[in-house]
Write a protein that holds these residues in place. Structure first.
Motif, PDB file in Angstrom:
ATOM      1  N   UNK A  13     -64.095 -23.535  20.316  1.00 30.97           N
ATOM      2  CA  UNK A  13     -64.658 -22.259  20.760  1.00 30.97           C
ATOM      3  C   UNK A  13     -64.264 -21.124  19.820  1.00 30.97           C
ATOM      4  N   UNK A  14     -63.073 -21.211  19.255  1.00 30.79           N
ATOM      5  CA  UNK A  14     -62.613 -20.170  18.339  1.00 30.79           C
ATOM      6  C   UNK A  14     -63.285 -20.284  16.981  1.00 30.79           C
ATOM      7  N   UNK A  15     -63.377 -21.504  16.451  1.00 27.49           N
ATOM      8  CA  UNK A  15     -63.921 -21.706  15.104  1.00 27.49           C
ATOM      9  C   UNK A  15     -65.438 -21.861  15.089  1.00 27.49           C
ATOM     10  N   UNK A  16     -66.004 -22.360  16.198  1.00 25.44           N
ATOM     11  CA  UNK A  16     -67.449 -22.561  16.317  1.00 25.44           C
ATOM     12  C   UNK A  16     -68.013 -23.407  15.175  1.00 25.44           C
ATOM     13  N   UNK A  17     -67.260 -24.418  14.809  1.00 27.38           N
ATOM     14  CA  UNK A  17     -67.678 -25.308  13.723  1.00 27.38           C
ATOM     15  C   UNK A  17     -66.940 -26.636  13.912  1.00 27.38           C
ATOM     16  N   UNK A  18     -67.706 -27.736  14.108  1.00 24.47           N
ATOM     17  CA  UNK A  18     -67.071 -29.021  14.408  1.00 24.47           C
ATOM     18  C   UNK A  18     -66.180 -29.509  13.282  1.00 24.47           C
ATOM     19  N   UNK A  47     -71.593 -26.445  27.295  1.00 21.41           N
ATOM     20  CA  UNK A  47     -70.602 -25.464  26.854  1.00 21.41           C
ATOM     21  C   UNK A  47     -70.939 -24.879  25.490  1.00 21.41           C
ATOM     22  N   UNK A  48     -71.648 -25.675  24.657  1.00 23.93           N
ATOM     23  CA  UNK A  48     -71.983 -25.240  23.304  1.00 23.93           C
ATOM     24  C   UNK A  48     -73.481 -25.421  23.042  1.00 23.93           C
ATOM     25  N   UNK A  49     -74.004 -24.543  22.219  1.00 23.43           N
ATOM     26  CA  UNK A  49     -75.373 -24.688  21.730  1.00 23.43           C
ATOM     27  C   UNK A  49     -75.318 -24.755  20.213  1.00 23.43           C
ATOM     28  N   UNK A  50     -76.011 -25.727  19.634  1.00 25.19           N
ATOM     29  CA  UNK A  50     -75.995 -25.866  18.177  1.00 25.19           C
ATOM     30  C   UNK A  50     -76.818 -24.760  17.527  1.00 25.19           C
ATOM     31  N   UNK A  51     -76.304 -24.274  16.384  1.00 32.12           N
ATOM     32  CA  UNK A  51     -76.964 -23.221  15.621  1.00 32.12           C
ATOM     33  C   UNK A  51     -76.793 -23.565  14.153  1.00 32.12           C
ATOM     34  N   UNK A  53     -75.470 -25.532  11.239  1.00 34.20           N
ATOM     35  CA  UNK A  53     -74.269 -26.355  11.090  1.00 34.20           C
ATOM     36  C   UNK A  53     -73.129 -25.888  11.987  1.00 34.20           C
ATOM     37  N   UNK A  54     -73.366 -24.820  12.705  1.00 32.28           N
ATOM     38  CA  UNK A  54     -72.326 -24.292  13.580  1.00 32.28           C
ATOM     39  C   UNK A  54     -72.761 -24.418  15.028  1.00 32.28           C
ATOM     40  N   UNK A  55     -71.864 -24.016  15.931  1.00 30.78           N
ATOM     41  CA  UNK A  55     -72.173 -23.998  17.356  1.00 30.78           C
ATOM     42  C   UNK A  55     -71.763 -22.642  17.908  1.00 30.78           C
ATOM     43  N   UNK A  56     -72.316 -22.291  19.036  1.00 28.97           N
ATOM     44  CA  UNK A  56     -71.892 -21.082  19.720  1.00 28.97           C
ATOM     45  C   UNK A  56     -71.774 -21.374  21.205  1.00 28.97           C
ATOM     46  N   UNK A  57     -70.917 -20.613  21.854  1.00 34.62           N
ATOM     47  CA  UNK A  57     -70.681 -20.830  23.271  1.00 34.62           C
ATOM     48  C   UNK A  57     -71.896 -20.402  24.094  1.00 34.62           C
ATOM     49  N   UNK A  58     -72.212 -21.196  25.108  1.00 31.88           N
ATOM     50  CA  UNK A  58     -73.222 -20.801  26.080  1.00 31.88           C
ATOM     51  C   UNK A  58     -72.593 -19.835  27.087  1.00 31.88           C
ATOM     52  N   UNK A  64     -65.898 -20.518  30.779  1.00 32.10           N
ATOM     53  CA  UNK A  64     -64.895 -21.573  30.776  1.00 32.10           C
ATOM     54  C   UNK A  64     -63.791 -21.253  29.774  1.00 32.10           C
ATOM     55  N   UNK A  65     -64.148 -20.667  28.625  1.00 30.33           N
ATOM     56  CA  UNK A  65     -63.154 -20.328  27.604  1.00 30.33           C
ATOM     57  C   UNK A  65     -62.093 -19.381  28.157  1.00 30.33           C
ATOM     58  N   UNK A  66     -62.508 -18.359  28.915  1.00 31.01           N
ATOM     59  CA  UNK A  66     -61.547 -17.400  29.465  1.00 31.01           C
ATOM     60  C   UNK A  66     -60.537 -18.103  30.365  1.00 31.01           C
TER      61      UNK A  66
END
Length: 310
Positions: A13-18, A47-51, A53-58, A64-66
């Motif tokens: 969630x912090x890096x948003x990159x697998x 929890x994540x949506x692909x964007x 090569x990266x991902x972002x939180x839904x 959930x992250x909080x």
């Protein structure tokens, strides 16, 4: 759901990159992908949506992250407390501080702290002005800061620990220099050029409110007591409205006259910290001790610190 999944989630969630998250966690990318897929399946929401090569939180991921951050911080804190329970508090705390509390307040605080908890704690001081200090605190450069109160800084806790008085600073040849006290109304009637702090600073904002109420306007501005003192020293007819701090000590030709219509506790200095940041046991203990510490301003001893200018 297990702890590994939660730690993996927090990192992703912090890096948003697998790829980057897997590298930081020292696991295979496939392991991370499978863990997140299982977590989403168990929760029943994406929890994540692909964007690319990266991902972002839904939306569900952000909520959930909080909860995950709060829970893991509490867990990490409990583990550290268990390890330190029978030991002296040790480690390093980086503290950003305005320079005006370093002459007597901080040395007295550190002597009292070490008397209670031993010498295992190393304190590094980084000097600066309030606004840059708070910005660096928010960026996690420091765990704590001693700075002025600033409005509209969500996420920061301000605990007042001492206050500084506002005085009229005059050259000893000024007609008003022999007065035991002055008021802002008197300064207005004498039509003296006023020098004070820049209005865009926290202390400048405080002073500006009092100037407006007294019908006064500043003729010149400075960033700190030393700069302000130098201006007053060079312009014998001016009056500085300035905090009575160690910054005035070099100016032997200037006198500080109390202001009768300004509260003595005019400018509070606060211990500042991030509300939700993880805090080591040493940092938590330092916060608790500082909040309860009663300072005797008559103490003038000094203390050595490992200090770095900011």
């Amino acid at each position: 759901m297990n702890l590994s999944q939660l730690y993996y989630f927090r990192t992703l969630a912090r890096l948003q990159h697998y790829t980057k998250a897997a590298a930081e966690l020292f696991i295979a990318q496939s392991t991370l992908s499978n863990a997140m897929a299982n977590l989403e399946r168990e929760l029943g929401v994406p929890l994540f949506a692909r964007k690319g090569r990266t991902v972002e939180l839904t939306k569900y991921g952000r909520e959930f992250e909080a909860a995950v951050i709060e829970s893991l911080n509490a867990l990490d804190k409990g583990v550290e407390r268990a390890r330190e329970q029978a030991e002296l508090l040790t480690g390093t705390i980086d503290i950003g501080t305005v320079y005006t509390v370093q002459d007597s307040y901080l040395p007295a605080l550190m002597r009292a702290y070490r008397a209670s908890y031993g010498d295992g704690l190393t304190v590094n001081l980084f000097q600066g002005l309030t606004l840059p200090l708070l910005e660096d605190l928010e960026r996690d450069r420091y765990e704590l800061a001693f700075a002025a109160y600033v409005e509209n800084r969500p996420g920061l806790t301000f605990v007042p620990v001492l206050s500084q008085s506002l005085v009229a600073l005059l050259h000893r040849n000024h007609p008003l220099a022999s007065r035991e006290s002055l008021s802002l109304a008197e300064l207005a009637s004498h039509d003296c050029p006023i020098i004070t702090y820049r209005p865009e600073t926290p202390i400048g904002t405080e002073v500006a409110r009092h100037l407006d109420a007294a019908g006064l306007k500043a003729a010149a501005h400075a960033d700190d007591e030393i700069s302000l003192g130098a201006l007053v020293d060079s312009e014998n007819d001016s009056v500085g409205l300035v905090l009575n701090t160690l910054g005035l000590a070099p100016f032997i030709n200037l006198v500080a006259v109390p202001l009768s219509d300004v509260p003595k506790d005019f400018h509070p200095i606060c211990l500042v910290y991030k509300e939700r940041a993880f805090k080591t046991r040493a940092v938590e203990t330092f916060i608790e001790f500082t909040t309860e510490f009663k300072w005797d301003p008559s103490a003038e001893d000094t203390e050595d610190f490992e200090e770095e200018d900011s």
